[in-house]
Design a protein around this motif. Sequence first.
Motif, PDB file in Angstrom:
ATOM      1  N   LYS A  35      12.617   3.090   2.617  1.00 51.31           N
ATOM      2  CA  LYS A  35      11.620   3.701   1.727  1.00 51.31           C
ATOM      3  C   LYS A  35      11.457   2.948   0.420  1.00 51.31           C
ATOM      4  O   LYS A  35      10.345   2.820  -0.095  1.00 51.31           O
ATOM      5  CB  LYS A  35      11.996   5.160   1.436  1.00 51.31           C
ATOM      6  CG  LYS A  35      11.690   6.063   2.621  1.00 51.31           C
ATOM      7  CD  LYS A  35      11.439   7.499   2.210  1.00 51.31           C
ATOM      8  CE  LYS A  35      11.092   8.288   3.459  1.00 51.31           C
ATOM      9  NZ  LYS A  35      10.276   9.452   3.242  1.00 51.31           N
ATOM     10  N   ILE A  36      12.565   2.475  -0.157  1.00 57.32           N
ATOM     11  CA  ILE A  36      12.398   1.796  -1.442  1.00 57.32           C
ATOM     12  C   ILE A  36      11.693   0.448  -1.289  1.00 57.32           C
ATOM     13  O   ILE A  36      11.110  -0.058  -2.236  1.00 57.32           O
ATOM     14  CB  ILE A  36      13.735   1.613  -2.217  1.00 57.32           C
ATOM     15  CG1 ILE A  36      14.699   0.720  -1.453  1.00 57.32           C
ATOM     16  CG2 ILE A  36      14.373   2.945  -2.571  1.00 57.32           C
ATOM     17  CD1 ILE A  36      15.721   0.069  -2.379  1.00 57.32           C
ATOM     18  N   LEU A  37      11.712  -0.118  -0.082  1.00 60.01           N
ATOM     19  CA  LEU A  37      11.016  -1.388   0.128  1.00 60.01           C
ATOM     20  C   LEU A  37       9.510  -1.227  -0.009  1.00 60.01           C
ATOM     21  O   LEU A  37       8.798  -2.180  -0.300  1.00 60.01           O
ATOM     22  CB  LEU A  37      11.356  -1.968   1.508  1.00 60.01           C
ATOM     23  CG  LEU A  37      12.761  -2.542   1.638  1.00 60.01           C
ATOM     24  CD1 LEU A  37      13.008  -3.002   3.057  1.00 60.01           C
ATOM     25  CD2 LEU A  37      12.966  -3.701   0.654  1.00 60.01           C
ATOM     26  N   THR A  38       9.007  -0.029   0.191  1.00 59.44           N
ATOM     27  CA  THR A  38       7.560   0.185   0.123  1.00 59.44           C
ATOM     28  C   THR A  38       7.112   0.542  -1.289  1.00 59.44           C
ATOM     29  O   THR A  38       5.938   0.801  -1.524  1.00 59.44           O
ATOM     30  CB  THR A  38       7.137   1.332   1.067  1.00 59.44           C
ATOM     31  OG1 THR A  38       7.723   2.547   0.560  1.00 59.44           O
ATOM     32  CG2 THR A  38       7.618   1.099   2.485  1.00 59.44           C
ATOM     33  N   PHE A  39       8.038   0.576  -2.245  1.00 58.49           N
ATOM     34  CA  PHE A  39       7.716   1.085  -3.577  1.00 58.49           C
ATOM     35  C   PHE A  39       6.943   0.141  -4.478  1.00 58.49           C
ATOM     36  O   PHE A  39       6.084   0.558  -5.219  1.00 58.49           O
ATOM     37  CB  PHE A  39       9.007   1.491  -4.308  1.00 58.49           C
ATOM     38  CG  PHE A  39       9.316   2.950  -4.150  1.00 58.49           C
ATOM     39  CD1 PHE A  39       8.816   3.656  -3.077  1.00 58.49           C
ATOM     40  CD2 PHE A  39      10.083   3.611  -5.086  1.00 58.49           C
ATOM     41  CE1 PHE A  39       9.094   4.994  -2.924  1.00 58.49           C
ATOM     42  CE2 PHE A  39      10.363   4.955  -4.939  1.00 58.49           C
ATOM     43  CZ  PHE A  39       9.870   5.643  -3.850  1.00 58.49           C
TER      44      PHE A  39
END
Lengths: 226, 80
Positions: B75-79
């Motif tokens: 999820k944090i990769l898409t931030f």
Amino acid sequence: MATIQEAMSDTPTRDDDQLLPEGDSIDQPSADTPARGYTDEQKYRIFNKEFMPHIDSMYNFAFRLTTDEDDANDLVQDTYLKAFRFISSFEQGTNAKAWLFRILKNSFINDYRKKSKEPAKVDYQDVETTYNSEDAEAEHTVDLRAESVSDLIGDEVATALNSLPVDFRTVIILCDIEGFTYEEMAKILDIPIGTVRSRLHRARNLLKEKLRDYASSMGYNEENEE
Amino acid sequence: MKEHCGHSTDCLKMIQLILDGEATEQQLARLKVNLESCKPCIEMYHLEKEVKELLTKRMEKRCCPEQLVATIKSKILTFS
């Protein structure tokens, strides 16, 4: 790259505002330190090197607060995503564990406590009042012997701990299970150190009462058996 | 050896500070004296130590599910 404001727009800002007012990250030397402009690469490095190593402790804390695996999962995920979003208010090399615990604790209060079965705050206030009364001062030692509790197993201690109001449970988890100092606890909970000390004292008295009841019902303490 | 402690509430608070590693040198010195001379203080000390150890050592420690770790990382990769 999204700005902080844009990144925040998909979250309930009331909670986030309470959570991390600008420049109020834990252990930050001065309140007016400007937000750090980390590059994306730095953000991921901080996240992986400083935040992820605490995930088991965070999961345990979440599980002990919510006493539910699904809620613990959601709470840990919310907390880590918030931590990433607000990573610019975290100063590298400061106490990441305390910083993360503070976010988790606030998320729990804002988003989870109200939907849990626990009557929010009410029972805590009651207990706090009772224990502040003069009567409470008079009988501050719980009639319990070390030998009566030495045979208790983890599950029994956990049951006793879970039966405490959440604010009392929290200080015991932070101090005895996670080993935070009073000063770190004060920052995580946003309360003065004196309050940490007295809340911990009351929490332990309550826990001992629960353990005493438990031990006597198990027959560990024959004199108190009903 | 004293059989009765006239200030057990204060003694208990002090004992907790000491077990939590938050006591001053002065409080440590006072406890040492009490542990040689006051029976209720000795019993309180053992009980507090036992309860703290139950919490420190005997509570189940869970590991964060691997699936959750993977979800968070993705999820944090898409931030940004």
